[in-house]
Write a protein that holds these residues in place. Sequence first.
Motif, short mmCIF file in Angstrom:
data_model
loop_
_atom_site.label_atom_id
_atom_site.label_comp_id
_atom_site.label_asym_id
_atom_site.label_seq_id
_atom_site.Cartn_x
_atom_site.Cartn_y
_atom_site.Cartn_z
N THR A 81 -19.35 -4.42 -14.58
CA THR A 81 -18.43 -4.82 -15.70
C THR A 81 -18.82 -6.09 -15.80
OG1 THR A 81 -16.56 -5.07 -14.06
CG2 THR A 81 -16.60 -2.79 -15.20
N GLY A 82 -19.87 -6.77 -15.46
CA GLY A 82 -19.84 -8.16 -15.80
C GLY A 82 -18.96 -9.36 -15.13
N ARG A 83 -18.28 -8.95 -14.01
CA ARG A 83 -17.60 -9.67 -13.27
C ARG A 83 -17.75 -10.26 -12.03
NH1 ARG A 83 -12.71 -6.90 -12.62
NH2 ARG A 83 -13.36 -4.73 -13.29
N PHE A 84 -18.79 -11.27 -11.92
CA PHE A 84 -19.67 -11.34 -10.89
C PHE A 84 -18.70 -12.19 -9.67
CE2 PHE A 84 -22.38 -11.67 -14.84
CZ PHE A 84 -22.81 -10.27 -14.64
N LEU A 85 -17.90 -13.11 -10.40
CA LEU A 85 -17.38 -13.81 -9.35
C LEU A 85 -16.12 -12.91 -8.55
CD1 LEU A 85 -16.37 -16.70 -8.28
CD2 LEU A 85 -14.89 -16.91 -10.20
N ALA A 86 -15.55 -12.09 -9.52
CA ALA A 86 -14.68 -11.01 -8.95
C ALA A 86 -15.26 -10.26 -7.83
CB ALA A 86 -14.07 -9.98 -9.93
N GLN A 87 -16.69 -9.94 -7.88
CA GLN A 87 -17.38 -9.44 -6.99
C GLN A 87 -17.46 -10.23 -5.61
OE1 GLN A 87 -19.01 -6.27 -7.25
NE2 GLN A 87 -20.39 -6.14 -5.70
N LEU A 88 -17.76 -11.45 -5.88
CA LEU A 88 -17.60 -12.44 -4.68
C LEU A 88 -16.37 -12.45 -4.08
CD1 LEU A 88 -19.19 -14.50 -3.25
CD2 LEU A 88 -18.35 -16.11 -4.91
N ILE A 89 -15.29 -12.77 -4.77
CA ILE A 89 -13.76 -12.72 -4.15
C ILE A 89 -13.48 -11.36 -3.15
CG2 ILE A 89 -11.25 -12.59 -4.63
CD1 ILE A 89 -12.09 -14.35 -7.07
N PHE A 90 -14.22 -10.06 -3.84
CA PHE A 90 -14.01 -8.97 -3.16
C PHE A 90 -14.67 -9.04 -1.63
CE2 PHE A 90 -12.38 -6.24 -6.62
CZ PHE A 90 -11.61 -5.41 -5.94
N ILE A 91 -15.89 -9.47 -1.68
CA ILE A 91 -16.64 -9.49 -0.53
C ILE A 91 -15.96 -10.52 0.37
CG2 ILE A 91 -18.94 -10.46 0.37
CD1 ILE A 91 -20.18 -9.46 -2.21
N ILE A 92 -15.69 -11.51 0.12
CA ILE A 92 -14.82 -12.65 0.91
C ILE A 92 -13.60 -12.03 1.51
CG2 ILE A 92 -13.42 -14.85 1.13
CD1 ILE A 92 -15.61 -15.88 -1.25
N LEU A 93 -12.66 -11.41 0.70
CA LEU A 93 -11.67 -10.81 1.15
C LEU A 93 -11.73 -9.54 2.00
CD1 LEU A 93 -9.42 -10.73 -1.80
CD2 LEU A 93 -9.03 -12.16 -0.11
N ASN A 94 -12.91 -8.82 2.00
CA ASN A 94 -13.20 -7.90 2.89
C ASN A 94 -14.05 -8.06 3.81
OD1 ASN A 94 -11.80 -5.16 1.51
ND2 ASN A 94 -12.66 -6.12 -0.23
N ALA A 95 -14.88 -9.08 3.94
CA ALA A 95 -15.86 -9.60 4.70
C ALA A 95 -16.90 -8.52 4.66
CB ALA A 95 -15.14 -9.77 5.96
N SER A 96 -17.10 -7.95 3.76
CA SER A 96 -18.34 -6.96 3.40
C SER A 96 -18.48 -6.65 2.19
CB SER A 96 -17.96 -5.75 4.69
OG SER A 96 -17.32 -4.82 3.93
N ASN A 97 -19.63 -5.72 1.89
CA ASN A 97 -19.71 -5.10 0.57
C ASN A 97 -19.17 -3.86 0.36
OD1 ASN A 97 -21.50 -7.10 -0.29
ND2 ASN A 97 -23.07 -6.28 1.01
#
Length: 518
Positions: A53-69
């Motif tokens: 959905t074009g929310r690249f920074l949101a993807q990064l925050i998810f990865i940081i919070l979950n410590a995974s993909n």
Amino acid sequence: MYSMPKKHSEASIRCILFLAILGLFLYPILHGNFYYPDDYYRSATGDISCTQTGRFLAQLIFIILNASNISYDLSPTLQILAIIILSFSLSFLSLKWRLNRTSSALSLSFIVCTPFFLQNLSYHSDSLNMSIALSCIMWFFIFDNKPIPPYKKIFFRSILILSALNLYQPTLNAFFIFLITESLFILHDKTTKDSIQSFIMNALYLPIPLIVYKCEVIFRKDESYASLHAQFTHNLFIILNNIRKLLKYAFLEFGIHGGSLEILLGCFLFIALINLLYIFYKKGKFPYLALTLCYISLAICSLAGFLALLRYPVFDMRVFIANGAFLSLFMLFFIGKEASFHKNPVKIILASWVLLIQMTFSTQWGSAIAAQTELNEAIASNIVNDTYILSKQHPVFIRIEAQHKTVNNITTIAAQTDDGILDIPVPFITKKIWHARRAIFDHNVIYDPLGEFILKKHDLQDNATYFRSIDESPQFPFALAQSIYEHCSYEAMRSNRYYNIYKKGSYILVDFSHKCNE
């Protein structure tokens, strides 16, 4: 206005005040503890899917919070973090605009407390990203007051806009409302020239972040969804039609399609509009009045904003994130920067009542969707169990025949698509609230979850392949599904008060219309 230590102390007090208000607004959502549609997808697949959905920074925050993909359900932690960040941002915005505590609480709270932003906070997953995006827009204006070198200010403010776009694109509409609010403050305190100059200087920050963001989407060619919804159109007819539809939906909150609370909000908005025009007419006669009318017109158009320029805009409640800032603008000038119950008790009581209306929206929304979600979950669990029994654990193809050409018996709002509505059970309390609350038009929030991912959440067997009622597939043709329930052609059937479920060979069909009751 405040010394540095005193300013930080005052910001802390205001942050706690906002946190209390936003906490009350969010409580029905936390109490209901329901999944928003995209939450089902993430819970079933673990896919974060923000880059789509074009929310690249949101993807990064998810990865940081979950410590995974992999996306894990971290609610209500993310929703609580969301209102903490919003409260922090609102407290500093109120200091920047030199509002007293009463004015801050009764005006800036509306930036968040709106039926539309309630949809954003309902996400188990995206609520934090969307709230940070809105906070980035607030900090753009807060940074204008920071004693830092001009080049740093330009850099940081541009990064804030770009970050907002990479977190949740519709927050850009709120940018224009804040821009107009600030320009009106300058018009009130200074001159028309100063106000116009401030408006232009702040607006000039937009082109570079927009160009950079557009390049991001273009270069990520693998993400078709983002590319599709980032396409601009030059067709005037499409743009005007988008504006018409977006504004129609935006003004549902103010009673254009009925609803007692919505009409009351609309009446307040009209009173506040007259009050705003009178303030500036009294200050500078016609020139001030004319410029104020221009700003108000721009604010109305900003409810549609850049979404109107897109070839394929999304018409969901959660994209109308600017509605809260719009109501806040009028409330700010209605009660004033130095609002006081002793000076004007009538205005304070009216403002408090308007805030109570938004709290009522929240409570009713929480009750409606919680009741429907509870029923959906129970039905999904039964479908999974019935499929297991009928299939005898053999591979099957399953289709839910739930979408028909039918009259929308929930509300008369034009929220019904050409394909009709999902013909599934609706609890009594949900029906009552949907009839009364015309601002809530996105009924897909209620119906869409009854599909593949909610079934997977309830452990649908791995060898069952799911098809939506609108999907055509050679594995389970639509004509075959139609033949099963229209001619009652099946080998086995189970029935309950909500649906019939038929088995024919390796095909399972769920029918909510009870076509073949024995």
